[in-house]
Design a protein around this motif. Structure first.
Motif, PDB file in Angstrom:
ATOM      1  N   GLU A   1       0.135 -39.753   0.232  1.00 17.19           N
ATOM      2  CA  GLU A   1      -0.941 -39.383   1.610  1.00 17.19           C
ATOM      3  C   GLU A   1      -2.047 -37.585   1.364  1.00 17.19           C
ATOM      4  O   GLU A   1      -2.957 -37.664   1.347  1.00 17.19           O
ATOM      5  CB  GLU A   1       0.055 -39.405   2.816  1.00 17.19           C
TER       6      GLU A   1
ATOM      7  N   LEU B   1      -6.675 -47.745   0.050  1.00 17.73           N
ATOM      8  CA  LEU B   1      -6.258 -46.999   0.101  1.00 17.73           C
ATOM      9  C   LEU B   1      -4.716 -47.461  -0.001  1.00 17.73           C
ATOM     10  O   LEU B   1      -3.995 -46.551  -0.691  1.00 17.73           O
ATOM     11  CB  LEU B   1      -6.404 -46.747   1.792  1.00 17.73           C
ATOM     12  N   GLU B   2      -4.637 -47.709   0.199  1.00 14.13           N
ATOM     13  CA  GLU B   2      -3.007 -49.169   0.161  1.00 14.13           C
ATOM     14  C   GLU B   2      -2.877 -48.845  -1.589  1.00 14.13           C
ATOM     15  O   GLU B   2      -1.654 -48.479  -1.713  1.00 14.13           O
ATOM     16  CB  GLU B   2      -2.958 -50.130   0.099  1.00 14.13           C
TER      17      GLU B   2
ATOM     18  N   GLN C   1      -3.396 -51.289  10.057  1.00 16.44           N
ATOM     19  CA  GLN C   1      -3.479 -51.814   9.431  1.00 16.44           C
ATOM     20  C   GLN C   1      -4.063 -51.116   8.050  1.00 16.44           C
ATOM     21  O   GLN C   1      -4.733 -50.266   8.512  1.00 16.44           O
ATOM     22  CB  GLN C   1      -3.583 -52.913   8.802  1.00 16.44           C
ATOM     23  N   ARG C   2      -3.443 -50.102   7.033  1.00 18.86           N
ATOM     24  CA  ARG C   2      -4.741 -49.773   6.257  1.00 18.86           C
ATOM     25  C   ARG C   2      -5.458 -50.666   5.170  1.00 18.86           C
ATOM     26  O   ARG C   2      -4.800 -51.052   4.949  1.00 18.86           O
ATOM     27  CB  ARG C   2      -3.864 -48.708   5.059  1.00 18.86           C
ATOM     28  N   PRO C   3      -7.024 -50.203   5.030  1.00 20.09           N
ATOM     29  CA  PRO C   3      -7.919 -49.916   3.831  1.00 20.09           C
ATOM     30  C   PRO C   3      -6.933 -50.592   2.636  1.00 20.09           C
ATOM     31  O   PRO C   3      -6.211 -50.116   2.515  1.00 20.09           O
ATOM     32  CB  PRO C   3      -9.163 -49.708   3.198  1.00 20.09           C
TER      33      PRO C   3
ATOM     34  N   LEU D   1      -2.254 -45.391  -3.207  1.00 17.22           N
ATOM     35  CA  LEU D   1      -0.847 -44.647  -2.325  1.00 17.22           C
ATOM     36  C   LEU D   1       0.217 -45.227  -3.779  1.00 17.22           C
ATOM     37  O   LEU D   1       1.105 -43.994  -3.454  1.00 17.22           O
ATOM     38  CB  LEU D   1      -0.608 -44.308  -0.903  1.00 17.22           C
TER      39      LEU D   1
END
Ligand SMILES: [Zn+2]
Length: 213
Positions: free
Chosen positions: A27, A8-9, A3-5, A12
């Motif tokens: 990215e 950051l999500e 899972q991305r923080p 993006l």
């Protein structure tokens, strides 16, 4: 899948909302931003804020500038009898590189596109026709792109200009308004903003009376 923080999500996601930025590109940009030193990211944020706050569309022609009216509309050395219609503000920049063109502009803010639901009311057409009635404009150069949308937009606008022209002929301007289009030789589907100066100059020098069908 790791899972991305969430931060950051979100980054993006907002990058993907920019034109022509897909998942891969988003990215690359995101990680470039993450690696930026503190002072650089501050500058970046300040510049984003300042440009967004200061640069606005001109109330007369629609060109994006930090003065209102824009510097073109305020320039007394401009030939106010020749008006160049373009799709967007970047096109104004491109046409301004042509040495033989010293006229004024009108930015439509896009092209007619039934597929994307963009109709005449979504573009700056009414304001263009108003200008033709009230300003001493004798020639309109329809410099929309040579792709399908650009062509059909030029066709549509030329018909509207014809009726304005008929009206002002009866109002003491017997010469009416001449409608021209840059010469053939523009790459098909070519976007004005990416054309080099010489090609643009030839296209404008060789402009012809617009062919309506
Ligand atoms: Zn302006």
């Amino acid at each position: 899948v790791i899972q991305r923080p969430p931060a950051l999500e979100k980054l993006l996601e907002i990058l993907r909302s920019l034109p022509n930025v897909g998942p891969k590109m988003s990215e690359r940009i995101a990680f470039h931003i993450l690696r930026m030193p503190e002072d650089k990211i501050r500058d970046f944020i300040d510049i984003l804020e300042a440009s967004h706050a200061e640069v606005r569309p001109c109330p007369i022609c629609g060109h994006w500038d930090d003065s209102s009216p824009c510097r073109v509309c305020q320039d007394p050395s401009r030939d106010k009898t020749v008006l160049c219609v373009v799709e967007n503000s970047q096109d104004v920049q491109a046409v301004s590189r042509i040495k033989n063109f010293k006229g004024i502009y009108h930015v439509l803010g896009g092209t007619l596109s039934p597929l994307e639901g963009i109709g005449p009311d979504d573009l700056q057409i009414t304001s263009l026709l108003k200008r033709l009635e009230t300003e001493p404009i004798q020639e309109v150069i329809l410099a929309t792109n040579s792709d399908m949308e650009g062509e059909s937009t030029a066709q549509y606008i030329s018909k509207q200009i014809l009726s304005v022209s008929a009206k002002i002929r009866g109002n003491g301007r017997p010469e009416g308004i001449k409608i021209t289009r840059p010469a053939q030789g523009l790459p098909s589907g070519g976007e004005l903003e990416y054309m080099d100066e010489l090609t643009l100059t030839h296209a404008f020098d060789g402009r012809r009376e617009f062919d309506r069908n």
